[in-house]
Scaffold this active site. Sequence first.
Site, PDB file in Angstrom:
ATOM      1  CB  CYS A  31       5.553 116.342  21.375  1.00 53.14           C
ATOM      2  SG  CYS A  31       4.773 116.354  22.976  1.00 53.14           S
ATOM      3  NE  ARG A  54       5.121 113.826  15.588  1.00 49.44           N
ATOM      4  CZ  ARG A  54       5.842 112.764  15.259  1.00 49.44           C
ATOM      5  NH1 ARG A  54       6.040 112.489  14.003  1.00 49.44           N
ATOM      6  NH2 ARG A  54       6.367 111.997  16.168  1.00 49.44           N
ATOM      7  CD1 TRP A  84       0.153 113.578  24.741  1.00 44.76           C
ATOM      8  CD2 TRP A  84      -1.200 113.872  23.001  1.00 44.76           C
ATOM      9  NE1 TRP A  84      -0.851 112.654  24.835  1.00 44.76           N
ATOM     10  CE2 TRP A  84      -1.698 112.808  23.789  1.00 44.76           C
ATOM     11  CE3 TRP A  84      -1.894 114.246  21.843  1.00 44.76           C
ATOM     12  CZ2 TRP A  84      -2.838 112.106  23.447  1.00 44.76           C
ATOM     13  CZ3 TRP A  84      -3.032 113.536  21.511  1.00 44.76           C
ATOM     14  CH2 TRP A  84      -3.498 112.491  22.309  1.00 44.76           C
ATOM     15  CG  ASN A 126       9.110 116.484  20.622  1.00 50.83           C
ATOM     16  OD1 ASN A 126       8.463 117.437  21.039  1.00 50.83           O
ATOM     17  ND2 ASN A 126       9.204 116.179  19.334  1.00 50.83           N
ATOM     18  N   GLY A 127       9.540 114.192  24.470  1.00 52.98           N
ATOM     19  CA  GLY A 127      10.016 113.078  25.296  1.00 52.98           C
ATOM     20  C   GLY A 127       9.643 113.302  26.749  1.00 52.98           C
ATOM     21  CD  GLU A 135      -7.006  97.727  12.170  1.00 55.57           C
ATOM     22  OE1 GLU A 135      -6.654  97.755  13.361  1.00 55.57           O
ATOM     23  OE2 GLU A 135      -7.101  98.763  11.484  1.00 55.57           O
ATOM     24  CE  LYS A 153      -7.892 102.093  11.547  1.00 59.19           C
ATOM     25  NZ  LYS A 153      -6.663 101.406  11.399  1.00 59.19           N
ATOM     26  CD  GLU A 173      -7.704 104.471  15.412  1.00 60.02           C
ATOM     27  OE1 GLU A 173      -8.000 103.523  14.649  1.00 60.02           O
ATOM     28  OE2 GLU A 173      -6.553 104.878  15.537  1.00 60.02           O
ATOM     29  CG  HIS A 181     -18.982  79.879  25.065  1.00 60.96           C
ATOM     30  ND1 HIS A 181     -19.495  78.716  25.571  1.00 60.96           N
ATOM     31  CD2 HIS A 181     -18.305  79.525  23.945  1.00 60.96           C
ATOM     32  CE1 HIS A 181     -19.135  77.699  24.809  1.00 60.96           C
ATOM     33  NE2 HIS A 181     -18.418  78.167  23.807  1.00 60.96           N
ATOM     34  CE  LYS A 236      -0.040 107.881  11.303  1.00 61.29           C
ATOM     35  NZ  LYS A 236      -1.018 106.798  11.035  1.00 61.29           N
TER      36      LYS A 236
HETATM   37  C1  F6R Z   1      -4.894 102.605  14.751  1.00 58.73           C
HETATM   38  C2  F6R Z   1      -3.577 103.124  15.001  1.00 58.73           C
HETATM   39  C3  F6R Z   1      -2.862 102.774  16.276  1.00 58.73           C
HETATM   40  C4  F6R Z   1      -1.422 102.391  15.940  1.00 58.73           C
HETATM   41  C5  F6R Z   1      -0.603 102.182  17.210  1.00 58.73           C
HETATM   42  C6  F6R Z   1       0.830 101.791  16.900  1.00 58.73           C
HETATM   43  O1  F6R Z   1      -5.401 103.021  13.527  1.00 58.73           O
HETATM   44  O2  F6R Z   1      -3.080 103.820  14.190  1.00 58.73           O
HETATM   45  O3  F6R Z   1      -3.491 101.753  16.990  1.00 58.73           O
HETATM   46  O4  F6R Z   1      -1.434 101.239  15.149  1.00 58.73           O
HETATM   47  O5  F6R Z   1      -0.601 103.351  17.985  1.00 58.73           O
HETATM   48  O6  F6R Z   1       1.472 102.773  16.158  1.00 58.73           O
HETATM   49  P1  F6R Z   1       2.786 102.481  15.352  1.00 58.73           P
HETATM   50  O7  F6R Z   1       2.428 101.522  14.253  1.00 58.73           O
HETATM   51  O8  F6R Z   1       3.252 103.792  14.832  1.00 58.73           O
HETATM   52  O9  F6R Z   1       3.752 101.841  16.309  1.00 58.73           O
END
Ligand code: F6R
Length: 611
Positions: A2, A27, A78, A104-105, A485, A489, A492, A508, A606
Amino acid sequence: MCGIVGYIGGQPAAPFLVEGLTRLEYRGYDSAGIAVLSRDAKAKEKTTAVRTVGRVRELEAALPKRLAGRVGIGHTRWATHGPAAERNAHPHRSADGRISVVHNGIIDNAASLRAALEDAGVEFASDTDTEVVAHLVARSEADSLEAAVLEALGRVSGTYALAVMDERHPDRIVVARSGSPLIIGVGDKEMFIASDAAALVRHTDRAVHLDDGELATVTATGFHTFDQYANATERTPVQLAVAVEDLELSGHEHYMSKEMREQPEAAETVLRGRLDERFATARLDGLMLDPRELRSFRRVKILGCGSAYYVGQMGAQMIEDLARIPADAEAASEFRYRQPIIETDTLYVVVSQSGETADTAFAVNEIRRKGGRVVGLVNVVGSTIAREVDGGIYLHAGPEIAVASTKALTNMGLAFGLLALHLGRLRDLSHADGLRILRGLERIPGQIREVFESEERIREVAGRIAGAQSAFYIGRVRGFPVAREGAQKFKEISYVHAEAYQTSELKHGPLALITPEMPTIAVIPDDELAERNIAAAEQVLARKGPLVAVSHPGVDLARLGVETITVPKNEPELDPILLTIPTQLLAYHAAVALGHDVDKPRNLAKSVTVE
Ligand code: F6R
């Protein structure tokens, strides 16, 4: 997730609104809309509202040719309450069309307000929570728009940033903030409104960040802020920290690739001014905790979501290694739902790039409500979480546009290195070891540059694993968060299923899945566990599983004929930061090879500002 924009001034509003919404596309959103006030033939103000499902360019194409009004608001939505559909896109309007609202919210009591309004004969045009605000404002008998908005918000509970436009008061937009950011950009005889500085920087570098609970009347020539009791508040515009070039692709194919390449400079920035050679420690005044307070903590609890949580796991290990304080990381999204025991001798550390992640912000509230001390590792200056914590370390990674976080995560790792060093030197970490870590931190920016020298080979490897149905990422102890991680990635942005496992746990159960079709990416640092990691790699190879190692030059994998991507060796405690970089590149090049929208992966936003 949003976005809000608004304009009032001497120019047609629509071009700014459309451009501003384009700037907020990163976003994540599924529909967009604008409402503009213009005079009709009878010299009356009338609202033209256009809303579309899909991208902002589709909204732009749907706009009427002549849309000359100089006051307007816009939104990218969103979907939360109700599907992505034109009727649910903002702006939402009162039944007579007089009031337009973008929001937003989430309004928590929307269902009961809606029922009460429906009982009073109001017909709703959407499934959204926002629409109740438009009706409440329109039905108010208050004699000013400000008073009507205050009255409506008095009945609402939840989080919001909102902008309200009224045909009866075409000289103003009234905005309000509670738990979701809102910024007023100050121009020359024109004013801008946005939920994110990215929409403003092309037009002004002076802005006011509204505080929680604050409202403002914005006119073409200025703004007036006030609180929920209509008492005036004092706000002076500040310089925006974001520059135009930070938001441009600048010749890169994707923001993700630009942001990965910005890591060496970003890393230098988070370290700048924070390394204290003389005392072999880190200078972290922003924590707002004196040495005595910091020594009194007996435990560290780290909270973040997604990738920030995984870097939090790296941070917990660094703190245990260097400061010998029991530390662990937990998903902030789970925290408040398990009735957490908040201890006053625990230091709570929240980690967030955006500073707007709702789950993490709720965790902060929970800790503070129960009297705990919480500091934040946050990238976006002035964001909700940055404002609500007791102190913290800004990450200074610069704006991150790609949904998949890279440079902010690396700076989170570095900030944890600084915090662990600082806590360690207040306890038993020797001057010599402190200096060893300090020198290690200093080497990281240059070593990140070295990793990029292997990019071409990583691209080839990514091309090979991109076709898989599924992949394993394995690591143990310090290597496990790197694997988590890496897998995150990969799935994602490449949409290939990837699962992280402790290398030690493979035998296991999951070893049953190893076949020539199932690639494994093994994190094998040059440390005391290297031989055990190699033994596990051999088990994978024995089952004809394709294996790629992310490792250090000192680890002898050549004898196994394993495809190896090496990163420079740093200090063992800090190695996870560098080992993560090839996993970013692997995910990126796999996604490019598969032709995906790297910067805006499907279904993801985002900043996740809803639960
Ligand atoms: C992965 C990614 C997400 C954020 C998560 C937390 O690449 O970007 O997993 O790490 O949504 O977001 P923030 O850091 O903005 O709290």
